[in-house]
Scaffold this motif. Structure first.
Motif, PDB file in Angstrom:
ATOM      1  N   ALA A   1     -20.540  53.151 171.127  1.00 39.47           N
ATOM      2  CA  ALA A   1     -19.284  52.525 170.694  1.00 39.47           C
ATOM      3  C   ALA A   1     -19.117  52.630 169.181  1.00 39.47           C
ATOM      4  N   SER A   2     -20.214  52.446 168.450  1.00 35.17           N
ATOM      5  CA  SER A   2     -20.170  52.552 166.984  1.00 35.17           C
ATOM      6  C   SER A   2     -19.784  53.964 166.548  1.00 35.17           C
ATOM      7  N   ALA A   3     -20.218  54.945 167.315  1.00 37.77           N
ATOM      8  CA  ALA A   3     -19.888  56.336 166.995  1.00 37.77           C
ATOM      9  C   ALA A   3     -18.420  56.627 167.273  1.00 37.77           C
ATOM     10  N   VAL A   4     -17.895  56.038 168.338  1.00 42.33           N
ATOM     11  CA  VAL A   4     -16.523  56.351 168.767  1.00 42.33           C
ATOM     12  C   VAL A   4     -15.473  55.602 167.949  1.00 42.33           C
ATOM     13  N   ILE A   5     -15.750  54.365 167.581  1.00 37.63           N
ATOM     14  CA  ILE A   5     -14.734  53.524 166.919  1.00 37.63           C
ATOM     15  C   ILE A   5     -14.081  54.216 165.716  1.00 37.63           C
ATOM     16  N   PRO A   6     -14.840  54.776 164.755  1.00 34.50           N
ATOM     17  CA  PRO A   6     -14.165  55.360 163.583  1.00 34.50           C
ATOM     18  C   PRO A   6     -13.374  56.624 163.895  1.00 34.50           C
ATOM     19  N   VAL A   7     -13.684  57.311 165.008  1.00 39.94           N
ATOM     20  CA  VAL A   7     -13.028  58.604 165.286  1.00 39.94           C
ATOM     21  C   VAL A   7     -12.243  58.562 166.597  1.00 39.94           C
ATOM     22  N   PHE A   8     -11.937  57.368 167.063  1.00 37.04           N
ATOM     23  CA  PHE A   8     -11.284  57.223 168.365  1.00 37.04           C
ATOM     24  C   PHE A   8      -9.981  58.017 168.462  1.00 37.04           C
ATOM     25  N   CYS A   9      -9.258  58.106 167.367  1.00 38.49           N
ATOM     26  CA  CYS A   9      -7.956  58.774 167.390  1.00 38.49           C
ATOM     27  C   CYS A   9      -8.032  60.301 167.286  1.00 38.49           C
ATOM     28  N   PHE A  10      -9.231  60.826 167.081  1.00 36.23           N
ATOM     29  CA  PHE A  10      -9.351  62.274 166.884  1.00 36.23           C
ATOM     30  C   PHE A  10      -9.804  62.956 168.174  1.00 36.23           C
ATOM     31  N   ASP A  11      -9.140  64.041 168.516  1.00 41.03           N
ATOM     32  CA  ASP A  11      -9.494  64.790 169.730  1.00 41.03           C
ATOM     33  C   ASP A  11     -10.738  65.646 169.488  1.00 41.03           C
ATOM     34  N   ASN A  12     -11.600  65.690 170.492  1.00 40.97           N
ATOM     35  CA  ASN A  12     -12.755  66.594 170.498  1.00 40.97           C
ATOM     36  C   ASN A  12     -13.647  66.451 169.259  1.00 40.97           C
ATOM     37  N   TRP A  13     -13.788  65.231 168.757  1.00 39.14           N
ATOM     38  CA  TRP A  13     -14.650  65.018 167.589  1.00 39.14           C
ATOM     39  C   TRP A  13     -16.108  65.163 167.989  1.00 39.14           C
ATOM     40  N   GLN A  14     -16.879  65.832 167.169  1.00 44.70           N
ATOM     41  CA  GLN A  14     -18.321  65.939 167.383  1.00 44.70           C
ATOM     42  C   GLN A  14     -19.054  65.651 166.080  1.00 44.70           C
TER      43      GLN A  14
ATOM     44  N   LYS B   1     -13.081  64.190 153.004  1.00 45.92           N
ATOM     45  CA  LYS B   1     -12.047  65.227 152.904  1.00 45.92           C
ATOM     46  C   LYS B   1     -11.504  65.648 154.267  1.00 45.92           C
ATOM     47  N   LEU B   2     -12.302  65.448 155.322  1.00 45.30           N
ATOM     48  CA  LEU B   2     -11.811  65.783 156.660  1.00 45.30           C
ATOM     49  C   LEU B   2     -10.727  64.812 157.124  1.00 45.30           C
ATOM     50  N   LEU B   3     -10.707  63.611 156.545  1.00 47.51           N
ATOM     51  CA  LEU B   3      -9.737  62.599 156.945  1.00 47.51           C
ATOM     52  C   LEU B   3      -8.603  62.438 155.945  1.00 47.51           C
ATOM     53  N   LEU B   4      -8.887  62.704 154.679  1.00 47.66           N
ATOM     54  CA  LEU B   4      -7.899  62.503 153.610  1.00 47.66           C
ATOM     55  C   LEU B   4      -7.161  63.797 153.311  1.00 47.66           C
ATOM     56  N   SER B   5      -5.836  63.741 153.288  1.00 48.57           N
ATOM     57  CA  SER B   5      -5.107  64.930 152.844  1.00 48.57           C
ATOM     58  C   SER B   5      -5.263  65.051 151.325  1.00 48.57           C
ATOM     59  N   HIS B   6      -5.026  66.239 150.812  1.00 43.61           N
ATOM     60  CA  HIS B   6      -5.206  66.500 149.377  1.00 43.61           C
ATOM     61  C   HIS B   6      -4.373  65.529 148.532  1.00 43.61           C
ATOM     62  N   THR B   7      -3.178  65.205 149.024  1.00 42.67           N
ATOM     63  CA  THR B   7      -2.295  64.295 148.265  1.00 42.67           C
ATOM     64  C   THR B   7      -2.866  62.900 148.132  1.00 42.67           C
TER      65      THR B   7
ATOM     66  N   ASN C   1      -5.820  53.098 157.228  1.00 39.44           N
ATOM     67  CA  ASN C   1      -5.176  53.252 158.527  1.00 39.44           C
ATOM     68  C   ASN C   1      -4.637  54.670 158.693  1.00 39.44           C
ATOM     69  N   ASP C   2      -4.103  55.229 157.607  1.00 41.78           N
ATOM     70  CA  ASP C   2      -3.650  56.621 157.648  1.00 41.78           C
ATOM     71  C   ASP C   2      -4.843  57.568 157.829  1.00 41.78           C
ATOM     72  N   CYS C   3      -5.961  57.195 157.247  1.00 43.40           N
ATOM     73  CA  CYS C   3      -7.193  57.985 157.339  1.00 43.40           C
ATOM     74  C   CYS C   3      -7.732  58.011 158.761  1.00 43.40           C
ATOM     75  N   PHE C   4      -7.910  56.807 159.313  1.00 39.65           N
ATOM     76  CA  PHE C   4      -8.604  56.682 160.582  1.00 39.65           C
ATOM     77  C   PHE C   4      -7.658  56.692 161.786  1.00 39.65           C
ATOM     78  N   CYS C   5      -6.342  56.614 161.534  1.00 36.63           N
ATOM     79  CA  CYS C   5      -5.387  56.665 162.644  1.00 36.63           C
ATOM     80  C   CYS C   5      -5.129  55.309 163.269  1.00 36.63           C
ATOM     81  N   LYS C   6      -4.308  54.537 162.701  1.00 39.72           N
ATOM     82  CA  LYS C   6      -3.718  53.349 163.321  1.00 39.72           C
ATOM     83  C   LYS C   6      -4.679  52.439 164.080  1.00 39.72           C
ATOM     84  N   VAL C   7      -5.306  51.549 163.359  1.00 43.42           N
ATOM     85  CA  VAL C   7      -6.115  50.500 163.990  1.00 43.42           C
ATOM     86  C   VAL C   7      -5.247  49.271 164.159  1.00 43.42           C
TER      87      VAL C   7
END
Length: 256
Positions: free
Chosen positions: A87-100, A181-187, A248-254
């Motif tokens: 659960a700890s592994a999934v919570i931060p990346v729940f909104c991302f498809d096929n995260w490994q 950097k994988l979560l944050l856009s350059h802006t 929230n923008d980083c991790f996808c709407k909590v």
């Protein structure tokens, strides 16, 4: 010639055996017990808005456990411990498809906190979790005591296991530097840095409710703020609206 061929084939089969042995067993059917344990112990799961989202969460846990060993050191592993790690592994990346977590192969659970020499029975046992280096590369070590406490205490702002998984996410771009950097856009990078340093300054001036450890450096700030964000989103949003929006923008709407 024949003996050489036999030795060669034996080496190939041994290599295949070792490879299969090193891979976690693929979980085909999700145990029914997972839902009840998650609902009872994991607030993030309980707050998911539909049965479909809860099923998706369990599927992501299954995928994580099919790629990652969870091992207990000198105690019998409970199903709940495995579930809380996943659960700890999934919570931060729940909104991302096929995260490994390509930088993780094993999560070792020690019975209690440990010291810098990875001893849980010696002196100065003040470490509750860490992402391993050197001979512990691609491994995470967690204290069972801290793992359970992170989910048992519903009113604090901390969760050791989530903290360490956020470090792994941070590390996936090559550096643990507090700038994922994988979560944050350059802006977002420059505003994020500015906001992070403002918040760290407030922590170090004792004018923030973010845990003191977050003022240590950028990487610890990101992990500590993430714990707070996932554990107490409503309070975090009220106390730190700008930081909440950016994370929230980083991790996808909590859901707050």
């Amino acid at each position: 010639m024949v003996p050489i061929i036999i030795v060669f084939l034996a080496l190939i089969f041994f290599g295949i055996y070792q490879y299969k042995k090193s891979k976690p067993k693929r979980i085909k059917n999700i145990p029914d017990s997972w839902h009840n344990l998650l609902f009872e112990h994991v607030l993030f799961y309980k707050k998911l808005s539909s049965k479909e989202e809860q099923l998706l969460f369990r599927e992501k846990m299954r995928d994580f456990l099919s790629e990652t060993h969870v091992e207990a050191v000198n105690f019998k592993l409970d199903e709940l411990d495995t579930i809380l790690v996943a659960a700890s592994a999934v919570i931060p990346v729940f909104c991302f498809d096929n995260w490994q977590y390509s930088n993780l192969s094993t999560v070792l659970i020690y019975p209690d906190n440990f010291n810098k020499d990875y001893e849980y029975a010696g002196d100065n046992r003040n470490i509750a979790g860490l992402v391993g280096t050197g001979r512990f590369k691609n491994q995470m070590i967690l204290s069972k005591k801290a793992l359970r406490l992170g989910f048992n205490n519903k009113t604090d702002k901390g969760n050791t296991a989530i903290h360490e998984f956020v470090h792994l996410i941070d590390k996936m771009d090559g550096d643990i530097d507090g700038i994922p950097k994988l979560l944050l856009s350059h802006t977002y990078a420059i505003p994020w840095l500015r906001l992070m340093h403002d918040k760290m300054e407030a922590i170090n001036n004792n004018t923030s409710d973010i845990r003191n450890y977050g003022g240590t450096n950028q990487e610890e700030f990101f992990a500590v703020a993430s714990e707070y964000f996932f554990e107490r989103p409503k309070l975090f949003k009220r106390k730190h609206p700008e930081l909440y929006k950016m994370m929230n923008d980083c991790f996808c709407k909590v859901k707050a």
